[in-house]
Write a protein that holds these residues in place. Structure first.
Motif, PDB file in Angstrom:
ATOM      1  N   GLY B  11       0.773  -1.236   0.000  1.00  0.00           N
ATOM      2  CA  GLY B  11       0.000   0.000   0.000  1.00  0.00           C
ATOM      3  C   GLY B  11       0.802   1.282   0.000  1.00  0.00           C
ATOM      4  O   GLY B  11       0.237   2.365  -0.148  1.00  0.00           O
ATOM      5  N   GLN B  12       2.135   1.169   0.163  1.00  0.00           N
ATOM      6  CA  GLN B  12       2.952   2.381   0.246  1.00  0.00           C
ATOM      7  C   GLN B  12       4.044   2.408  -0.813  1.00  0.00           C
ATOM      8  O   GLN B  12       4.720   1.403  -1.033  1.00  0.00           O
ATOM      9  N   VAL B  13       4.242   3.558  -1.447  1.00  0.00           N
ATOM     10  CA  VAL B  13       5.410   3.735  -2.312  1.00  0.00           C
ATOM     11  C   VAL B  13       6.496   4.369  -1.456  1.00  0.00           C
ATOM     12  O   VAL B  13       6.286   5.424  -0.855  1.00  0.00           O
ATOM     13  N   LEU B  14       7.654   3.692  -1.361  1.00  0.00           N
ATOM     14  CA  LEU B  14       8.717   4.198  -0.484  1.00  0.00           C
ATOM     15  C   LEU B  14      10.090   3.865  -1.048  1.00  0.00           C
ATOM     16  O   LEU B  14      10.208   3.025  -1.939  1.00  0.00           O
ATOM     17  N   PRO B  15      11.143   4.555  -0.562  1.00  0.00           N
ATOM     18  CA  PRO B  15      12.480   4.264  -1.090  1.00  0.00           C
ATOM     19  C   PRO B  15      12.818   2.781  -0.942  1.00  0.00           C
ATOM     20  O   PRO B  15      12.516   2.182   0.097  1.00  0.00           O
ATOM     21  N   LEU B  16      13.437   2.212  -1.974  1.00  0.00           N
ATOM     22  CA  LEU B  16      13.749   0.792  -1.990  1.00  0.00           C
ATOM     23  C   LEU B  16      14.504   0.352  -0.731  1.00  0.00           C
ATOM     24  O   LEU B  16      14.271  -0.737  -0.202  1.00  0.00           O
ATOM     25  N   ALA B  17      15.399   1.217  -0.247  1.00  0.00           N
ATOM     26  CA  ALA B  17      16.205   0.868   0.929  1.00  0.00           C
ATOM     27  C   ALA B  17      15.318   0.582   2.143  1.00  0.00           C
ATOM     28  O   ALA B  17      15.700  -0.163   3.039  1.00  0.00           O
ATOM     29  N   GLN B  18      14.131   1.184   2.172  1.00  0.00           N
ATOM     30  CA  GLN B  18      13.218   0.980   3.311  1.00  0.00           C
ATOM     31  C   GLN B  18      12.132  -0.053   3.019  1.00  0.00           C
ATOM     32  O   GLN B  18      11.197  -0.212   3.796  1.00  0.00           O
ATOM     33  N   ALA B  19      12.250  -0.726   1.883  1.00  0.00           N
ATOM     34  CA  ALA B  19      11.194  -1.657   1.469  1.00  0.00           C
ATOM     35  C   ALA B  19      11.423  -3.016   2.118  1.00  0.00           C
ATOM     36  O   ALA B  19      12.302  -3.772   1.708  1.00  0.00           O
ATOM     37  N   THR B  20      10.630  -3.312   3.133  1.00  0.00           N
ATOM     38  CA  THR B  20      10.806  -4.561   3.884  1.00  0.00           C
ATOM     39  C   THR B  20       9.464  -5.263   4.077  1.00  0.00           C
ATOM     40  O   THR B  20       8.404  -4.661   3.913  1.00  0.00           O
ATOM     41  N   LEU B  21       9.544  -6.532   4.422  1.00  0.00           N
ATOM     42  CA  LEU B  21       8.359  -7.272   4.860  1.00  0.00           C
ATOM     43  C   LEU B  21       8.649  -7.832   6.249  1.00  0.00           C
ATOM     44  O   LEU B  21       9.787  -8.205   6.561  1.00  0.00           O
ATOM     45  N   HIS B  22       7.619  -7.899   7.071  1.00  0.00           N
ATOM     46  CA  HIS B  22       7.776  -8.485   8.401  1.00  0.00           C
ATOM     47  C   HIS B  22       8.110  -9.970   8.265  1.00  0.00           C
ATOM     48  O   HIS B  22       7.677 -10.616   7.304  1.00  0.00           O
ATOM     49  N   ILE B  23       8.876 -10.495   9.225  1.00  0.00           N
ATOM     50  CA  ILE B  23       9.305 -11.895   9.111  1.00  0.00           C
ATOM     51  C   ILE B  23       8.150 -12.888   9.234  1.00  0.00           C
ATOM     52  O   ILE B  23       8.325 -14.075   8.963  1.00  0.00           O
ATOM     53  N   SER B  24       6.972 -12.427   9.625  1.00  0.00           N
ATOM     54  CA  SER B  24       5.811 -13.319   9.651  1.00  0.00           C
ATOM     55  C   SER B  24       5.220 -13.515   8.254  1.00  0.00           C
ATOM     56  O   SER B  24       4.302 -14.307   8.065  1.00  0.00           O
ATOM     57  N   ASP B  25       5.753 -12.790   7.253  1.00  0.00           N
ATOM     58  CA  ASP B  25       5.203 -12.939   5.901  1.00  0.00           C
ATOM     59  C   ASP B  25       5.387 -14.377   5.415  1.00  0.00           C
ATOM     60  O   ASP B  25       6.428 -14.994   5.615  1.00  0.00           O
ATOM     61  N   LEU B  26       4.360 -14.905   4.751  1.00  0.00           N
ATOM     62  CA  LEU B  26       4.407 -16.315   4.330  1.00  0.00           C
ATOM     63  C   LEU B  26       5.457 -16.601   3.251  1.00  0.00           C
ATOM     64  O   LEU B  26       5.783 -17.762   3.015  1.00  0.00           O
ATOM     65  N   SER B  27       5.985 -15.565   2.593  1.00  0.00           N
ATOM     66  CA  SER B  27       7.104 -15.807   1.673  1.00  0.00           C
ATOM     67  C   SER B  27       8.335 -16.212   2.479  1.00  0.00           C
ATOM     68  O   SER B  27       9.063 -17.141   2.097  1.00  0.00           O
ATOM     69  N   ILE B  28       8.561 -15.549   3.594  1.00  0.00           N
ATOM     70  CA  ILE B  28       9.732 -15.841   4.439  1.00  0.00           C
ATOM     71  C   ILE B  28       9.507 -17.126   5.241  1.00  0.00           C
ATOM     72  O   ILE B  28      10.391 -17.959   5.373  1.00  0.00           O
ATOM     73  N   GLN B  29       8.288 -17.289   5.757  1.00  0.00           N
ATOM     74  CA  GLN B  29       7.981 -18.449   6.602  1.00  0.00           C
ATOM     75  C   GLN B  29       7.830 -19.731   5.785  1.00  0.00           C
ATOM     76  O   GLN B  29       8.249 -20.805   6.218  1.00  0.00           O
ATOM     77  N   ARG B  30       7.206 -19.623   4.587  1.00  0.00           N
ATOM     78  CA  ARG B  30       6.833 -20.835   3.851  1.00  0.00           C
ATOM     79  C   ARG B  30       7.026 -20.737   2.345  1.00  0.00           C
ATOM     80  O   ARG B  30       6.424 -21.514   1.591  1.00  0.00           O
ATOM     81  N   GLY B  31       7.775 -19.753   1.881  1.00  0.00           N
ATOM     82  CA  GLY B  31       8.001 -19.623   0.438  1.00  0.00           C
ATOM     83  C   GLY B  31       6.713 -19.545  -0.359  1.00  0.00           C
ATOM     84  O   GLY B  31       6.655 -19.972  -1.512  1.00  0.00           O
ATOM     85  N   TYR B  32       5.646 -18.984   0.258  1.00  0.00           N
ATOM     86  CA  TYR B  32       4.323 -19.015  -0.377  1.00  0.00           C
ATOM     87  C   TYR B  32       4.023 -17.697  -1.088  1.00  0.00           C
ATOM     88  O   TYR B  32       3.738 -16.676  -0.449  1.00  0.00           O
ATOM     89  N   GLY B  33       4.064 -17.734  -2.419  1.00  0.00           N
ATOM     90  CA  GLY B  33       3.782 -16.528  -3.169  1.00  0.00           C
ATOM     91  C   GLY B  33       3.904 -16.763  -4.667  1.00  0.00           C
ATOM     92  O   GLY B  33       4.396 -17.805  -5.121  1.00  0.00           O
ATOM     93  N   VAL B  34       3.424 -15.792  -5.430  1.00  0.00           N
ATOM     94  CA  VAL B  34       3.552 -15.814  -6.890  1.00  0.00           C
ATOM     95  C   VAL B  34       4.110 -14.466  -7.323  1.00  0.00           C
ATOM     96  O   VAL B  34       4.153 -13.516  -6.536  1.00  0.00           O
ATOM     97  N   PHE B  35       4.557 -14.397  -8.566  1.00  0.00           N
ATOM     98  CA  PHE B  35       5.062 -13.114  -9.049  1.00  0.00           C
ATOM     99  C   PHE B  35       4.930 -13.052 -10.554  1.00  0.00           C
ATOM    100  O   PHE B  35       4.543 -14.024 -11.206  1.00  0.00           O
ATOM    101  N   ASP B  36       5.212 -11.881 -11.097  1.00  0.00           N
ATOM    102  CA  ASP B  36       5.387 -11.778 -12.535  1.00  0.00           C
ATOM    103  C   ASP B  36       6.343 -10.646 -12.813  1.00  0.00           C
ATOM    104  O   ASP B  36       6.686  -9.884 -11.907  1.00  0.00           O
ATOM    105  N   TYR B  37       6.806 -10.576 -14.035  1.00  0.00           N
ATOM    106  CA  TYR B  37       7.903  -9.680 -14.377  1.00  0.00           C
ATOM    107  C   TYR B  37       7.738  -9.234 -15.816  1.00  0.00           C
ATOM    108  O   TYR B  37       7.596 -10.062 -16.705  1.00  0.00           O
ATOM    109  N   PHE B  38       7.715  -7.912 -16.008  1.00  0.00           N
ATOM    110  CA  PHE B  38       7.609  -7.418 -17.385  1.00  0.00           C
ATOM    111  C   PHE B  38       8.688  -6.364 -17.633  1.00  0.00           C
ATOM    112  O   PHE B  38       9.251  -5.807 -16.684  1.00  0.00           O
TER     113      PHE B  38
END
Lengths: 284, 284
Positions: B11-38
């Motif tokens: 929900g926030q646009v912010l400098p990349l250096a401050q772009a973090t996710l909490h360690i409870s995120d399921l990507s960190i906990q369980r590798g659960y996620g999808v992505f795409d790239y253009f």
């Protein structure tokens, strides 16, 4: 007010609320990491040596190196336990591919350690047993505890909609393991059997095999799904669930439809072993 | 000083250096996620509609819902492009299982968008072609672009030690795809063939199939590894690499050992198509 929960992230112990990883971390970018999880009982890690050994083996399988020595790791674990007030809990250690410059190649690994509340299965569940379903799948690196739970989490909805509590993986008619638990079955002659191939070598699995060996014949081998349907008893093992009886597989009733004698005996023996283990650790 | 790079996180646009996710995120906990790239070319996303469509399909396969509408998502993409100064770049959208209370069950998904520098393969690589190896593996959900690259990243060391540039997955003698690219081969009669099963349906793959259809016979089917060894030409396609000729597979020389005529023709046609695409977007 709840006491602050502390976690360790990349060299720092800090309040859990501030525990973050940069989005360049390979866990977020590519799901690349391993972890392990042990129980804390009376502020003492249970079977810590075994879990550390497996954590190292998983890391090696993904060519990841722990950024600190085992001595330092044990000191961090102790520090986090001391700072938190969670005498009965679980501790998770996560090691990821680190902050990758190009989002693909591993960098210095990120080590994360967090402590979580833990509730063992209630007596009701243990007395009633659970229902499970099966699904065609084998994990890509079964002997490594990677963070990849894509299949298990994706199946949560199906498990619920079919009135079950967990999903057992099978491939070509042979079963292996649950996303987070090992499987055991008991044959008519009370032989205790667990799959040998395509499984994570659980610490509870190993303890249960050893305990079972004192009273019954045991076997690590191939478990066809058809044999499972006809087993006298079926149960699962895991760090957080210990032993949980299974009374239905894919809608097929197992044995009498109630938790069996061998399962109950092994659970009692396991609880006793854990208590002895914790007491002997206290003495040191 | 480099200009600040901005990213979008929950929900926030912010400098990349401050772009973090909490360690409870399921990507960190369980590798659960999808992505795409253009790709972004002249500050314009290339083939954005296709990538958004696939992003939605991947999310649906993992029962994840985007937290914002497509209109909002396009606005965020535009905002990030405007704030950054990267006219030729790549943009990645990651959607994870969110901040999970118990580290296993999905919560409100985390949406992350970041822009990265992008270098297309140099002329030398295109003129010389690359060597590849093969490895027994099929992704667990081939049609979904999950963040799980455990196998591909784990194989980086082996790829390098064998003097290759990438690894092609095979199973039971049939090849499928690379960790991040699709495979094509050209038969003696110039038919252009690409695997139909167990592959991610790449946007570049589809464009190349369409372009090839204007000049050659095309086929989506089964590609045995033995046929690949004997192919007239072999190449890979991806968003970041476009078309890259392959001149050796598992040490077997392909065709003349040099990039072939059909491969070169298709690359020229693809570059032209991309330029037309970007120009038509500008006109809007």
């Amino acid at each position: 007010m709840q006491p602050t929960n502390y976690a360790y992230v990349r060299g720092q112990v800090l309040p859990l609320a501030q525990a973050t990883l940069h989005i360049s971390d390979l866990s977020i970018q590519r799901g690349y990491g391993v972890f392990d999880y042990f129980r804390v009982f009376g502020n003492t890690p249970v079977f810590l040596d075994d879990y550390l050994q497996r954590f190292h083996a998983s890391a090696a399988a993904l060519h990841l190196q722990l950024p600190i020595s085992d001595e330092e790791l044990r000191a961090v674990i102790e520090e986090v336990i001391d700072k938190n007030s969670m005498p009965r809990s679980g501790m998770k250690m996560i090691l990821t591919g680190g902050y990758s410059a190009n989002g693909y190649e591993p960098a210095d690994p990120s080590l994360v350690i967090l402590q979580q509340p833990l509730t063992l299965p209630g007596l009701e569940l243990v007395e009633k047993g659970i229902k499970i379903i099966t699904h065609e799948y084998v994990r890509e690196l079964p002997q490594a505890k990677t963070i990849n739970y894509t299949m298990g989490i994706r199946l949560i909805e199906e498990i619920k909609s079919r009135g079950a509590s967990d999903v057992l993986y099978r491939q070509n008619g042979v079963v292996s393991e649950f996303p987070r638990c090992n499987l055991f079955m008991v044959r008519e002659d009370d032989t205790v059997v667990t799959p040998a191939e395509n499984v994570l070598l659980g610490v509870t699995r190993r303890n249960v095999l050893e305990l079972a060996g004192r009273k019954y014949k045991t076997e690590e081998g191939t478990v066809p799904l058809d044999d499972l349907y006809r087993a006298k008893e079926v149960f699962l093992t895991s760090t957080t669930k210990r032993i949980l009886p299974i009374v239905q597989v894919d809608g097929q009733v197992i044995g009498t439809g109630k938790p069996g004698e061998v399962t109950r005996t092994l659970l009692a023996d396991l609880v006793k072993l854990e208590e002895e283990m914790v007491q002997s650790t206290y003495k040191v």
